[in-house]
Design a protein around this motif. Structure first.
Motif, PDB file in Angstrom:
ATOM      1  N   PHE A  16       0.831  -1.192   0.000  1.00 19.30           N
ATOM      2  CA  PHE A  16       0.000   0.000   0.000  1.00 19.30           C
ATOM      3  C   PHE A  16       0.872   1.251   0.000  1.00 19.30           C
ATOM      4  O   PHE A  16       1.863   1.344   0.724  1.00 19.30           O
ATOM      5  N   GLY A  17       0.471   2.206  -0.820  1.00 19.19           N
ATOM      6  CA  GLY A  17       1.198   3.469  -0.878  1.00 19.19           C
ATOM      7  C   GLY A  17       2.392   3.459  -1.800  1.00 19.19           C
ATOM      8  O   GLY A  17       3.057   4.494  -1.947  1.00 19.19           O
ATOM      9  N   ARG A  19       2.967  11.824 -14.772  1.00 15.49           N
ATOM     10  CA  ARG A  19       1.964  11.644 -13.712  1.00 15.49           C
ATOM     11  C   ARG A  19       2.490  10.703 -12.634  1.00 15.49           C
ATOM     12  O   ARG A  19       3.356   9.872 -12.896  1.00 15.49           O
ATOM     13  N   GLU A  20       1.931  10.833 -11.418  1.00 16.18           N
ATOM     14  CA  GLU A  20       2.278   9.945 -10.315  1.00 16.18           C
ATOM     15  C   GLU A  20       1.014   9.352  -9.700  1.00 16.18           C
ATOM     16  O   GLU A  20      -0.060   9.980  -9.742  1.00 16.18           O
ATOM     17  N   PHE A  21       1.173   8.171  -9.110  1.00 19.52           N
ATOM     18  CA  PHE A  21       0.053   7.416  -8.564  1.00 19.52           C
ATOM     19  C   PHE A  21       0.473   6.761  -7.252  1.00 19.52           C
ATOM     20  O   PHE A  21       1.662   6.577  -6.989  1.00 19.52           O
ATOM     21  N   ARG A  22      -0.508   6.379  -6.441  1.00 14.76           N
ATOM     22  CA  ARG A  22      -0.265   5.584  -5.234  1.00 14.76           C
ATOM     23  C   ARG A  22      -1.106   4.323  -5.306  1.00 14.76           C
ATOM     24  O   ARG A  22      -2.272   4.345  -5.722  1.00 14.76           O
ATOM     25  N   TYR A  23      -0.500   3.209  -4.870  1.00 11.74           N
ATOM     26  CA  TYR A  23      -1.174   1.920  -4.929  1.00 11.74           C
ATOM     27  C   TYR A  23      -2.168   1.804  -3.779  1.00 11.74           C
ATOM     28  O   TYR A  23      -1.794   1.950  -2.609  1.00 11.74           O
ATOM     29  N   CYS A  24      -3.415   1.539  -4.115  1.00 13.38           N
ATOM     30  CA  CYS A  24      -4.520   1.559  -3.145  1.00 13.38           C
ATOM     31  C   CYS A  24      -5.389   0.322  -3.269  1.00 13.38           C
ATOM     32  O   CYS A  24      -5.339  -0.404  -4.272  1.00 13.38           O
ATOM     33  N   TYR A  68      -5.437  -4.217  10.112  1.00 17.26           N
ATOM     34  CA  TYR A  68      -4.493  -3.127  10.342  1.00 17.26           C
ATOM     35  C   TYR A  68      -3.097  -3.401   9.793  1.00 17.26           C
ATOM     36  O   TYR A  68      -2.177  -2.617  10.048  1.00 17.26           O
ATOM     37  N   LYS A  69      -2.939  -4.475   9.023  1.00 19.80           N
ATOM     38  CA  LYS A  69      -1.639  -4.761   8.412  1.00 19.80           C
ATOM     39  C   LYS A  69      -1.211  -3.572   7.544  1.00 19.80           C
ATOM     40  O   LYS A  69      -2.014  -3.038   6.767  1.00 19.80           O
ATOM     41  N   ASP A  70       0.026  -3.158   7.712  1.00 20.14           N
ATOM     42  CA  ASP A  70       0.613  -2.010   7.004  1.00 20.14           C
ATOM     43  C   ASP A  70       0.067  -0.671   7.484  1.00 20.14           C
ATOM     44  O   ASP A  70       0.428   0.377   6.952  1.00 20.14           O
ATOM     45  N   GLY A  71      -0.815  -0.699   8.501  1.00 18.96           N
ATOM     46  CA  GLY A  71      -1.231   0.519   9.160  1.00 18.96           C
ATOM     47  C   GLY A  71      -0.287   0.828  10.309  1.00 18.96           C
ATOM     48  O   GLY A  71       0.858   0.352  10.340  1.00 18.96           O
ATOM     49  N   TYR A  72      -0.773   1.592  11.292  1.00 23.42           N
ATOM     50  CA  TYR A  72       0.123   2.066  12.342  1.00 23.42           C
ATOM     51  C   TYR A  72      -0.510   1.959  13.727  1.00 23.42           C
ATOM     52  O   TYR A  72      -1.717   2.123  13.894  1.00 23.42           O
ATOM     53  N   VAL A  73       0.353   1.690  14.718  1.00 26.56           N
ATOM     54  CA  VAL A  73      -0.005   1.842  16.125  1.00 26.56           C
ATOM     55  C   VAL A  73       0.800   3.030  16.636  1.00 26.56           C
ATOM     56  O   VAL A  73       1.991   3.160  16.348  1.00 26.56           O
ATOM     57  N   TYR A  74       0.148   3.916  17.363  1.00 26.99           N
ATOM     58  CA  TYR A  74       0.837   5.112  17.858  1.00 26.99           C
ATOM     59  C   TYR A  74       0.504   5.315  19.337  1.00 26.99           C
ATOM     60  O   TYR A  74      -0.575   4.943  19.804  1.00 26.99           O
ATOM     61  N   PHE A  75       1.443   5.889  20.069  1.00 32.59           N
ATOM     62  CA  PHE A  75       1.295   6.114  21.509  1.00 32.59           C
ATOM     63  C   PHE A  75       1.223   7.617  21.745  1.00 32.59           C
ATOM     64  O   PHE A  75       2.063   8.365  21.241  1.00 32.59           O
ATOM     65  N   ILE A 126      -5.644   2.401  10.195  1.00 32.75           N
ATOM     66  CA  ILE A 126      -5.578   1.548   9.018  1.00 32.75           C
ATOM     67  C   ILE A 126      -4.585   2.148   8.031  1.00 32.75           C
ATOM     68  O   ILE A 126      -4.364   3.368   8.030  1.00 32.75           O
ATOM     69  N   ALA A 127      -3.940   1.322   7.226  1.00 30.79           N
ATOM     70  CA  ALA A 127      -3.012   1.831   6.217  1.00 30.79           C
ATOM     71  C   ALA A 127      -3.715   2.901   5.389  1.00 30.79           C
ATOM     72  O   ALA A 127      -4.838   2.687   4.905  1.00 30.79           O
TER      73      ALA A 127
END
Length: 246
Positions: free
Chosen positions: A25-26, A34-39, A91-98, A148-149
């Protein structure tokens, strides 16, 4: 699945979708102009020329999750979910933050690896992706959130800002399919209201998936998405926008 962070696309690659994931992802996809992001699209199909945003946060996952104390160097941290279950790899490829300043280790953030499903109100042992390790210990007064990613399960940008915009659909995309969303370069995009050549545009607060003229009113939809280029089209038509979405 490719782990390359940049992919040089051939003309036409940006107009293909797949049922299975091919890139992270991303991943940045590049054509000459042109530019793109994988979604991955969410559960509702979206037609061409529509602005997309991140999936909205899950209220029982995004903030104030109680953390089990953990020492520096661990590769997973356990959090107590609220009353909403998670599915495998949600949540794979997403983030956990504190984030709680009264606890230890706030400000840290880690990419999440592959994980099983967890029942509502369950304990989620959040695995860090790759070789990441907790740098500063966290304690029982530290709280966490899950994200989520940003390029997973993207949705048509609603008129109320529930996430940041990530790109524009270059073709009609099937629900739950993987594709390239355009982020930079000229893109035919749905217009709401009156725009003029050279004017910056932002997410529309009147039509989902559209852009409107940027203003300085301080409204929450004013993430600048691009600039009106050579051709101006009328309200509810599609016009050429030089995108600049990060």
């Amino acid at each position: 699945m490719s782990s390359r962070s940049i992919v040089e696309l051939n003309p036409g690659d940006e107009l293909r979708e797949t049922a299975g994931q091919v890139h992270e992802f991303g991943t940045l996809g590049v054509l000459a102009d042109r530019e793109f992001r994988y979604c991955r699209l969410g559960a509702t199909a979206v037609t061409a020329g529509k602005v997309l945003q991140t999936a909205a946060n899950v209220a029982n996952h995004d903030d104030d999750l109680v953390v089990t104390a953990a020492a520096a160097g661990v590769t997973a941290v356990t959090v107590a979910l609220g009353a909403t279950a998670i599915t495998a790899d949600q949540y794979k490829d997403g983030y956990v933050y504190f984030h709680t300043s009264t606890g230890t280790g706030p400000g840290q953030m880690f990419k999440i690896g592959t994980h099983p499903a967890v029942a509502s109100s369950g304990a989620f042992a959040v695995p860090f992706a790759g070789d990441q390790r907790l740098v500063t210990a966290v304690n029982a007064t530290t709280t966490a959130g899950l994200m989520i990613a940003p390029h997973n399960k993207v949705i048509i940008a609603p008129t109320t800002h529930t996430g940041h915009c990530v790109g524009v659909t270059p073709f009609d995309v099937t629900a739950d399919y993987y594709f390239w969303a355009q982020t930079k370069g000229v893109r035919n995009t749905l217009i709401q209201g009156t725009v003029t050549i050279g004017q910056e545009v932002m997410r529309s607060d009147g039509v989902a998936g559209a852009v409107e003229a940027a203003d300085a009113a301080g409204t929450v939809e004013n993430q600048i998405l691009g600039t009106v280029t050579l051709i101006v089209n009328a309200d509810a038509d599609y016009g050429l926008i030089a995108l600049k979405i990060d």
